[in-house]
Design a protein around this motif. Structure first.
Motif, PDB file in Angstrom:
ATOM      1  N   TYR A 167      46.824  63.484  47.157  1.00 57.30           N
ATOM      2  CA  TYR A 167      46.938  62.606  45.986  1.00 57.30           C
ATOM      3  C   TYR A 167      45.444  62.005  45.499  1.00 57.30           C
ATOM      4  CZ  TYR A 167      51.644  62.216  47.999  1.00 57.30           C
ATOM      5  OH  TYR A 167      52.920  62.620  48.415  1.00 57.30           O
ATOM      6  N   ASN A 168      45.315  61.546  44.324  1.00 53.77           N
ATOM      7  CA  ASN A 168      44.058  60.836  43.923  1.00 53.77           C
ATOM      8  C   ASN A 168      43.956  59.845  44.627  1.00 53.77           C
ATOM      9  OD1 ASN A 168      42.383  59.209  42.258  1.00 53.77           O
ATOM     10  ND2 ASN A 168      43.080  60.524  40.519  1.00 53.77           N
ATOM     11  N   PRO A 169      42.596  59.637  45.235  1.00 51.20           N
ATOM     12  CA  PRO A 169      42.471  58.451  46.404  1.00 51.20           C
ATOM     13  C   PRO A 169      42.518  57.105  45.740  1.00 51.20           C
ATOM     14  CG  PRO A 169      40.529  60.016  46.544  1.00 51.20           C
ATOM     15  CD  PRO A 169      41.517  60.526  45.313  1.00 51.20           C
ATOM     16  N   SER A 170      42.669  56.976  44.297  1.00 49.96           N
ATOM     17  CA  SER A 170      42.548  55.792  43.705  1.00 49.96           C
ATOM     18  C   SER A 170      44.219  55.370  43.464  1.00 49.96           C
ATOM     19  CB  SER A 170      42.255  55.938  42.201  1.00 49.96           C
ATOM     20  OG  SER A 170      42.631  56.880  41.464  1.00 49.96           O
ATOM     21  N   LEU A 171      45.070  56.454  43.864  1.00 45.16           N
ATOM     22  CA  LEU A 171      46.451  55.952  43.783  1.00 45.16           C
ATOM     23  C   LEU A 171      47.193  56.500  45.147  1.00 45.16           C
ATOM     24  CD1 LEU A 171      47.271  57.769  40.257  1.00 45.16           C
ATOM     25  CD2 LEU A 171      47.207  55.378  40.506  1.00 45.16           C
ATOM     26  N   GLY A 176      26.857  66.857  41.474  1.00 42.26           N
ATOM     27  CA  GLY A 176      26.497  67.895  42.687  1.00 42.26           C
ATOM     28  C   GLY A 176      27.861  67.976  43.516  1.00 42.26           C
ATOM     29  N   SER A 177      28.997  67.154  43.172  1.00 38.03           N
ATOM     30  CA  SER A 177      30.193  67.263  44.074  1.00 38.03           C
ATOM     31  C   SER A 177      31.302  67.989  43.351  1.00 38.03           C
ATOM     32  CB  SER A 177      30.639  65.995  44.618  1.00 38.03           C
ATOM     33  OG  SER A 177      31.104  65.033  43.359  1.00 38.03           O
ATOM     34  N   ASN A 178      31.005  68.128  41.967  1.00 40.69           N
ATOM     35  CA  ASN A 178      32.031  68.912  41.310  1.00 40.69           C
ATOM     36  C   ASN A 178      31.506  70.266  40.478  1.00 40.69           C
ATOM     37  OD1 ASN A 178      31.077  67.357  38.677  1.00 40.69           O
ATOM     38  ND2 ASN A 178      31.962  65.633  39.937  1.00 40.69           N
ATOM     39  N   ILE A 179      30.926  70.350  39.245  1.00 43.36           N
ATOM     40  CA  ILE A 179      30.417  71.089  38.634  1.00 43.36           C
ATOM     41  C   ILE A 179      29.071  71.786  39.154  1.00 43.36           C
ATOM     42  CG2 ILE A 179      29.312  72.084  36.267  1.00 43.36           C
ATOM     43  CD1 ILE A 179      31.157  69.954  34.882  1.00 43.36           C
ATOM     44  N   GLY A 180      28.139  70.791  39.704  1.00 42.06           N
ATOM     45  CA  GLY A 180      26.946  71.439  40.415  1.00 42.06           C
ATOM     46  C   GLY A 180      27.308  71.981  41.747  1.00 42.06           C
ATOM     47  N   ALA A 181      28.344  71.902  42.360  1.00 38.33           N
ATOM     48  CA  ALA A 181      28.666  72.561  43.527  1.00 38.33           C
ATOM     49  C   ALA A 181      29.092  73.886  43.481  1.00 38.33           C
ATOM     50  CB  ALA A 181      29.672  71.545  44.403  1.00 38.33           C
ATOM     51  N   GLY A 182      29.184  74.174  42.240  1.00 36.57           N
ATOM     52  CA  GLY A 182      29.758  75.441  41.782  1.00 36.57           C
ATOM     53  C   GLY A 182      31.127  75.749  41.473  1.00 36.57           C
ATOM     54  N   TYR A 183      32.095  74.557  41.246  1.00 29.14           N
ATOM     55  CA  TYR A 183      33.406  74.663  41.028  1.00 29.14           C
ATOM     56  C   TYR A 183      33.566  75.094  39.736  1.00 29.14           C
ATOM     57  CZ  TYR A 183      34.135  72.453  45.600  1.00 29.14           C
ATOM     58  OH  TYR A 183      34.063  72.219  47.046  1.00 29.14           O
ATOM     59  N   ASP A 184      34.673  75.909  39.262  1.00 34.08           N
ATOM     60  CA  ASP A 184      34.813  76.086  37.920  1.00 34.08           C
ATOM     61  C   ASP A 184      35.293  74.971  37.025  1.00 34.08           C
ATOM     62  OD1 ASP A 184      36.556  79.500  38.849  1.00 34.08           O
ATOM     63  OD2 ASP A 184      34.328  78.785  38.792  1.00 34.08           O
ATOM     64  N   VAL A 185      35.007  75.333  35.721  1.00 34.09           N
ATOM     65  CA  VAL A 185      35.460  74.381  34.597  1.00 34.09           C
ATOM     66  C   VAL A 185      36.356  75.010  33.954  1.00 34.09           C
ATOM     67  CG1 VAL A 185      34.600  72.916  32.824  1.00 34.09           C
ATOM     68  CG2 VAL A 185      33.060  73.097  34.792  1.00 34.09           C
ATOM     69  N   HIS A 186      37.317  74.102  33.737  1.00 34.00           N
ATOM     70  CA  HIS A 186      38.592  74.357  32.576  1.00 34.00           C
ATOM     71  C   HIS A 186      38.439  73.554  31.495  1.00 34.00           C
ATOM     72  CE1 HIS A 186      39.195  76.770  36.583  1.00 34.00           C
ATOM     73  NE2 HIS A 186      39.465  75.635  37.154  1.00 34.00           N
ATOM     74  N   ARG A 202      33.933  65.607  46.952  1.00 34.84           N
ATOM     75  CA  ARG A 202      33.812  64.466  47.483  1.00 34.84           C
ATOM     76  C   ARG A 202      35.537  63.533  47.267  1.00 34.84           C
ATOM     77  NH1 ARG A 202      33.020  59.350  45.415  1.00 34.84           N
ATOM     78  NH2 ARG A 202      32.531  60.045  43.406  1.00 34.84           N
ATOM     79  N   LEU A 203      35.927  63.704  46.315  1.00 33.06           N
ATOM     80  CA  LEU A 203      37.363  63.091  45.935  1.00 33.06           C
ATOM     81  C   LEU A 203      38.322  63.923  46.632  1.00 33.06           C
ATOM     82  CD1 LEU A 203      36.753  61.795  42.224  1.00 33.06           C
ATOM     83  CD2 LEU A 203      36.912  60.429  44.709  1.00 33.06           C
ATOM     84  N   ARG A 204      38.059  65.233  46.884  1.00 28.01           N
ATOM     85  CA  ARG A 204      38.979  66.290  47.152  1.00 28.01           C
ATOM     86  C   ARG A 204      39.995  66.404  46.385  1.00 28.01           C
ATOM     87  NH1 ARG A 204      39.885  66.047  53.563  1.00 28.01           N
ATOM     88  NH2 ARG A 204      40.235  63.718  53.493  1.00 28.01           N
ATOM     89  N   GLY A 205      40.053  66.558  45.304  1.00 27.47           N
ATOM     90  CA  GLY A 205      40.636  66.874  44.104  1.00 27.47           C
ATOM     91  C   GLY A 205      40.397  66.959  42.823  1.00 27.47           C
ATOM     92  N   TRP A 206      41.146  67.155  41.859  1.00 33.54           N
ATOM     93  CA  TRP A 206      40.789  67.717  40.508  1.00 33.54           C
ATOM     94  C   TRP A 206      40.571  66.501  39.521  1.00 33.54           C
ATOM     95  CZ3 TRP A 206      45.790  70.187  41.638  1.00 33.54           C
ATOM     96  CH2 TRP A 206      45.606  71.380  42.131  1.00 33.54           C
ATOM     97  N   VAL A 207      39.355  66.585  38.841  1.00 35.78           N
ATOM     98  CA  VAL A 207      38.877  65.561  38.094  1.00 35.78           C
ATOM     99  C   VAL A 207      38.893  66.171  36.512  1.00 35.78           C
ATOM    100  CG1 VAL A 207      37.658  64.369  39.806  1.00 35.78           C
ATOM    101  CG2 VAL A 207      36.551  66.307  38.385  1.00 35.78           C
TER     102      VAL A 207
END
Lengths: 111, 122
Positions: free
Chosen positions: B59-63, A26-36, A96-101
Motif C-alpha cells: 500500500y501507498n505509505p500515505s494511506l 535518485g530513488s525513482n527515475i534516477g535509480a534506473g526504474y522505467d518510466v511509463h 524509497r516509497l516501495r511503490g508506484w508514483v
C-alpha cells in the motif's frame, strides 16, 4: 505534491512537435526504474501510451515517442493533431516509497 | 479482450468506510498485480496500492493505515476498503491491472477500468 514533476500545461499548433518532461530523483527515475506514459482524453480513464521508457503498445501511432536520461524522461508528440488534446501522466517506481508514483499530469492544448 | 469494471457506492459519509470492487472479465487475474488508483477532481493520479494474485499486498505509505485490499479468485474480483474517510478522499477511483510476468518495479498499468466517482459528504 507529486513525486514526479511535470509541467502543468503545454500547447502547440496542429502539425507541430511538443515535448512533455517528467523529472524524478535518485530513488525513482534516477535509480534506473522505467518510466511509463498514459494519455487521458477528456472524461475517460487513462490509457497506456508508452511502456518501458520508449515502447509503444500496439495501436499507438508512431507520432508518440518516449525517452529517458538521468533523473528525467520525456514524451514527444510530432505532427500534433486536434485529437491529441488530453492530459498526459508519467509513472515510475520509487524504491524509497516501495511503490508506484505518478507525475501531476500535463494538459496538452492543441491551438 | 480483458475489461475491468469498478462498482460500489458513489456517496460515503465522513468517518465511514469506502468499499469498492473491481470485476475482471476476459482473462484470469492470476499472476497479475491488481491496483487501485485514484484521481481527485481536477488533480493528478495517486496509486493507492496493489494486491498480487497470491494475496500479497503493498500500500501507498500515505494511506497504509486506512487501506485493505482483498481478492476473490472464484469471482475474478478484487476489492478496496478505505476507512475513516474525509472529504479529501473524494475522487475518481480506478482499478487497473499490471503486465504479466514483470516484477513490481518494472510494471505498468494496462488496462484500466472506466473509473467510479466516490464523493465523501454528509
Amino acid at each position: 505534491q507529486s513525486v514526479l514533476t511535470q509541467p502543468p500545461s503545454v500547447s502547440g499548433a496542429p502539425g507541430q512537435r511538443v515535448t512533455i518532461s517528467c523529472t524524478g530523483s535518485g530513488s525513482n527515475i534516477g535509480a534506473g526504474y522505467d518510466v511509463h506514459w498514459y494519455q487521458q482524453l477528456p472524461g475517460t480513464a487513462p490509457k497506456l501510451l508508452i511502456s518501458g521508457n520508449s515502447n509503444r503498445p500496439s495501436g499507438v501511432p508512431d507520432r508518440f515517442s518516449g525517452s529517458k536520461s538521468g533523473t528525467s524522461a520525456s514524451l514527444a508528440i510530432t505532427g500534433l493533431q486536434a485529437e491529441d488534446e488530453a492530459d498526459y501522466h508519467c509513472q515510475s517506481y520509487d524504491s524509497r516509497l516501495r511503490g508506484w508514483v505518478f507525475g501531476g499530469g500535463t494538459k496538452l492544448t492543441v491551438l | 479482450q480483458v475489461r475491468l469494471q469498478e462498482s460500489g457506492p458513489g456517496l460515503v459519509k465522513p468517518s465511514e468506510t469506502l468499499s469498492l470492487t473491481c470485476t475482471v472479465s476476459g482473462d484470469s487475474i492470476s499472476s497479475y498485480y491488481l491496483s487501485w488508483i485514484r484521481q481527485p477532481p481536477g488533480k493528478g493520479l495517486e496509486w493507492i496500492g496493489y494486491i498480487y494474485s497470491t494475496g500479497s499486498t503493498n500500500y501507498n505509505p500515505s494511506l497504509k493505515s486506512r487501506v485493505t485490499m482483498s481478492l476473490d479468485t472464484s469471482k475474478n474480483q478484487f476489492s478496496l476498503r478505505l476507512t475513516s474517510v474525509t472529504a479529501a478522499d473524494t475522487a475518481l477511483y480506478y482499478c487497473a491491472r499490471g503486465h504479466l510476468g514483470l516484477p513490481a518495479a518494472l510494471n505498468w498499468f494496462d488496462p484500466w477500468g472506466q473509473g467510479t466517482l466516490v464523493t465523501v459528504s454528509s
